[in-house]
Design an enzyme around this catalytic site. Structure first.
Site, PDB file in Angstrom:
ATOM      1  N   ASP A 160      12.649   3.741 -39.803  1.00  0.00           N
ATOM      2  CA  ASP A 160      13.697   3.994 -38.808  1.00  0.00           C
ATOM      3  C   ASP A 160      15.045   3.425 -39.218  1.00  0.00           C
ATOM      4  OD1 ASP A 160      11.686   5.148 -37.180  1.00  0.00           O
ATOM      5  OD2 ASP A 160      11.063   3.117 -36.681  1.00  0.00           O
ATOM      6  N   LYS A 205      16.921   7.308 -42.436  1.00  0.00           N
ATOM      7  CA  LYS A 205      16.756   8.103 -43.666  1.00  0.00           C
ATOM      8  C   LYS A 205      17.030   9.585 -43.421  1.00  0.00           C
ATOM      9  CE  LYS A 205      12.615   6.443 -44.273  1.00  0.00           C
ATOM     10  NZ  LYS A 205      12.687   5.340 -43.284  1.00  0.00           N
ATOM     11  N   ASN A 247       3.190  10.400 -39.363  1.00  0.00           N
ATOM     12  CA  ASN A 247       3.499   9.169 -38.618  1.00  0.00           C
ATOM     13  C   ASN A 247       4.993   8.883 -38.640  1.00  0.00           C
ATOM     14  OD1 ASN A 247       3.375   8.707 -41.360  1.00  0.00           O
ATOM     15  ND2 ASN A 247       2.332   6.738 -41.220  1.00  0.00           N
ATOM     16  N   HIS A 274      11.775  11.717 -38.757  1.00  0.00           N
ATOM     17  CA  HIS A 274      13.154  11.645 -39.251  1.00  0.00           C
ATOM     18  C   HIS A 274      14.054  12.462 -38.337  1.00  0.00           C
ATOM     19  CE1 HIS A 274      11.952  10.458 -43.619  1.00  0.00           C
ATOM     20  NE2 HIS A 274      11.621   9.567 -42.714  1.00  0.00           N
ATOM     21  N   THR A 318       0.828   4.509 -35.093  1.00  0.00           N
ATOM     22  CA  THR A 318       1.461   5.619 -34.371  1.00  0.00           C
ATOM     23  C   THR A 318       0.418   6.534 -33.730  1.00  0.00           C
ATOM     24  OG1 THR A 318       1.486   6.966 -36.368  1.00  0.00           O
ATOM     25  CG2 THR A 318       3.447   5.617 -35.931  1.00  0.00           C
ATOM     26  N   THR A 340      10.827   7.674 -32.480  1.00  0.00           N
ATOM     27  CA  THR A 340      10.793   9.136 -32.553  1.00  0.00           C
ATOM     28  C   THR A 340       9.393   9.693 -32.284  1.00  0.00           C
ATOM     29  OG1 THR A 340      12.476   8.985 -34.258  1.00  0.00           O
ATOM     30  CG2 THR A 340      11.374  11.076 -34.069  1.00  0.00           C
ATOM     31  N   ARG A 381      11.726   0.005 -29.672  1.00  0.00           N
ATOM     32  CA  ARG A 381      11.716  -0.706 -30.957  1.00  0.00           C
ATOM     33  C   ARG A 381      12.188  -2.144 -30.768  1.00  0.00           C
ATOM     34  NH1 ARG A 381      14.586   4.267 -34.085  1.00  0.00           N
ATOM     35  NH2 ARG A 381      12.733   5.564 -34.312  1.00  0.00           N
TER      36      ARG A 381
HETATM   37  P1  IMP Z   1       0.475   4.043 -38.950  1.00  0.00           P
HETATM   38  O1  IMP Z   1       1.339   4.352 -40.101  1.00  0.00           O
HETATM   39  O2  IMP Z   1       0.519   5.108 -37.873  1.00  0.00           O
HETATM   40  O3  IMP Z   1      -0.924   3.693 -39.350  1.00  0.00           O
HETATM   41  O4  IMP Z   1       1.064   2.721 -38.253  1.00  0.00           O
HETATM   42  C1  IMP Z   1       1.042   1.453 -38.904  1.00  0.00           C
HETATM   43  C2  IMP Z   1       2.326   0.685 -38.613  1.00  0.00           C
HETATM   44  O5  IMP Z   1       3.421   1.349 -39.254  1.00  0.00           O
HETATM   45  C3  IMP Z   1       2.704   0.607 -37.131  1.00  0.00           C
HETATM   46  O6  IMP Z   1       3.358  -0.628 -36.907  1.00  0.00           O
HETATM   47  C4  IMP Z   1       3.698   1.749 -36.957  1.00  0.00           C
HETATM   48  O7  IMP Z   1       4.574   1.530 -35.887  1.00  0.00           O
HETATM   49  C5  IMP Z   1       4.422   1.687 -38.293  1.00  0.00           C
HETATM   50  N1  IMP Z   1       5.017   2.972 -38.712  1.00  0.00           N
HETATM   51  C6  IMP Z   1       4.401   3.992 -39.335  1.00  0.00           C
HETATM   52  N2  IMP Z   1       5.281   4.983 -39.592  1.00  0.00           N
HETATM   53  C7  IMP Z   1       6.473   4.566 -39.151  1.00  0.00           C
HETATM   54  C8  IMP Z   1       7.777   5.136 -39.169  1.00  0.00           C
HETATM   55  O8  IMP Z   1       8.032   6.239 -39.661  1.00  0.00           O
HETATM   56  N3  IMP Z   1       8.769   4.385 -38.610  1.00  0.00           N
HETATM   57  C9  IMP Z   1       8.521   3.154 -38.089  1.00  0.00           C
HETATM   58  N4  IMP Z   1       7.336   2.588 -38.054  1.00  0.00           N
HETATM   59  C10 IMP Z   1       6.306   3.281 -38.579  1.00  0.00           C
HETATM   60 MG    MG Z   2      11.543   7.179 -37.791  1.00  0.00          MG
END
Ligand code: IMP
Ligand code: MG
Length: 337
Positions: free
Chosen positions: A17, A20, A44, A47, A128, A253, A259
């Site tokens: 976040d 990008k 997950n 953008h 997520t 998003t 956040r």
């Molecule tokens: P996962 O990737 O869904 O398994 O989540 C694992 C951790 O990464 C969690 O804390 C999510 O909030 C964080 N996370 C995964 N993708 C993003 C992203 O694109 N932006 C911010 N946090 C993310």
């Molecule tokens: Mg994001």
């Protein structure tokens, strides 16, 4: 064989976040890459791109879609949820012929999403819930289905590394879009509060099938403050009230969660530059910390305070700041390259 240094990789420097989507879409419109290829974990990531007054939230398609001549690819290391991808192709109204999905992309199915929403993942780590972790676990177990087995993806299937290398051999410019942020990396992040694989620049290259020798620049994106969603340490975290007062409170998003926020962290930034071998920095949301900079496109017109902040980053982190975002629109950008 002549190796052309024609790929640029964009990665996140903190916890995702960082903005990008805005930076990549700006680079695509400005630098006109032949191909924009999405690396990273999968849906997950969300953008955000604001272009011609319209807001797009992309979880599968590359943010560079705004440059209409670019081919839009998804590398074999990236997970695909076919429903989300097909829906994005529809809502962005792009020509579907521009889109290519590698034969070997792993596929997220309903069962992965169910497993990701259980207490051990969503509860303990704050994932997520998009199914990425369980799908990558199944990939490691070699039981995950891949794109070439999925009927709905047939029109899009392609050899992504093949297309990339053909373009690179012709000396054409390729933009690689990383997702998440350095400290969410499975190897380099705040384990276990991380995503399900490495997300640094080298991983992004591997996701799409190019080696480091093709990379001209690694652009690392830092927001002017730090945010994090889900569980895990956030040095200097502000109470929610204070974050709100400063205008730093954001809504995620993909998940709609609030956040967590902290001031810019120079130590983390320095480490992130190292882990990614970043060659330049993009700073986003400067206007959120210094409201008087909103919409400025000329470095000299920034306030003294804002200039000092940028100079402090360069001094403490040791890499030049070349792109500065002063507002959500693609045109609200200072480009010092
Ligand atoms: P996962 O990737 O869904 O398994 O989540 C694992 C951790 O990464 C969690 O804390 C999510 O909030 C964080 N996370 C995964 N993708 C993003 C992203 O694109 N932006 C911010 N946090 C993310
Ligand atoms: Mg994001």
């Amino acid at each position: 064989m002549v190796i052309t240094l024609s790929a640029t990789v964009v990665v996140g420097g903190f916890f995702g976040d960082e903005g990008k989507g805005k930076i990549i879409s700006y680079l695509a419109l400005h630098d006109k890459p032949e191909i924009v290829v999405r690396a990273g974990v999968g849906p997950n990531a969300g953008h955000t791109v604001i272009y011609k007054g319209q807001e797009y939230k992309l979880r599968q398609l590359p943010s560079g879609f705004v440059y209409e001549k670019a081919r839009l690819l998804i590398g074999p290391g990236v997970l695909v949820n076919p429903k989300i991808l097909l829906n994005e192709i529809e809502t962005t109204k792009i020509n579907p012929k521009r889109v290519g999905v590698d034969y070997q992309c792993g596929i997220i199915e309903e069962g992965h999403i169910e497993r990701d929403r259980k207490p051990d993942l969503k509860g303990r780590l704050g994932t997520t819930g998009s199914g990425c972790g369980p799908a990558n676990a199944d990939r490691a177990l070699r039981i995950l289905r891949i794109a070439k087995e999925i009927k709905d993806l047939e029109p899009f299937l392609t050899d992504v590394p093949g297309e990339l290398h053909d373009a690179l051999d012709r000396g054409e410019y390729v933009l690689v879009e990383g997702t998440q942020g350095t400290f969410l990396s499975l190897f380099h992040g705040t384990y276990p509060y991380v995503t399900s694989k490495d997300v640094t620049a080298s991983a992004a290259c591997s996701d799409v099938g190019i080696g480091p020798k093709h990379v001209r620049d690694v652009i690392i994106v830092f927001k002017a403050y730090v945010t994090r969603v889900g569980a895990g340490p956030l040095p200097g975290e502000l109470p929610e009230e204070e974050a709100k007062r400063r205008g730093w409170l954001e809504i995620a998003t993909v998940t709609g969660r609030v956040r967590r926020a902290a001031p810019f962290n120079f130590d983390l930034a320095r480490r992130a530059v190292r882990l990614n071998s970043a060659s330049m920095i993009a700073v986003t949301k400067l206007d959120v910390v210094f409201p008087e900079t909103r919409g400025v496109t000329d470095f000299d017109k920034l306030s003294d305070e804002a200039k000092e902040f940028i100079e402090e980053i360069e001094k403490k982190v040791g890499v030049p700041v070349k792109i500065i975002s002063t507002g959500p629109d693609l045109m609200e950008t200072i480009d010092l390259r």
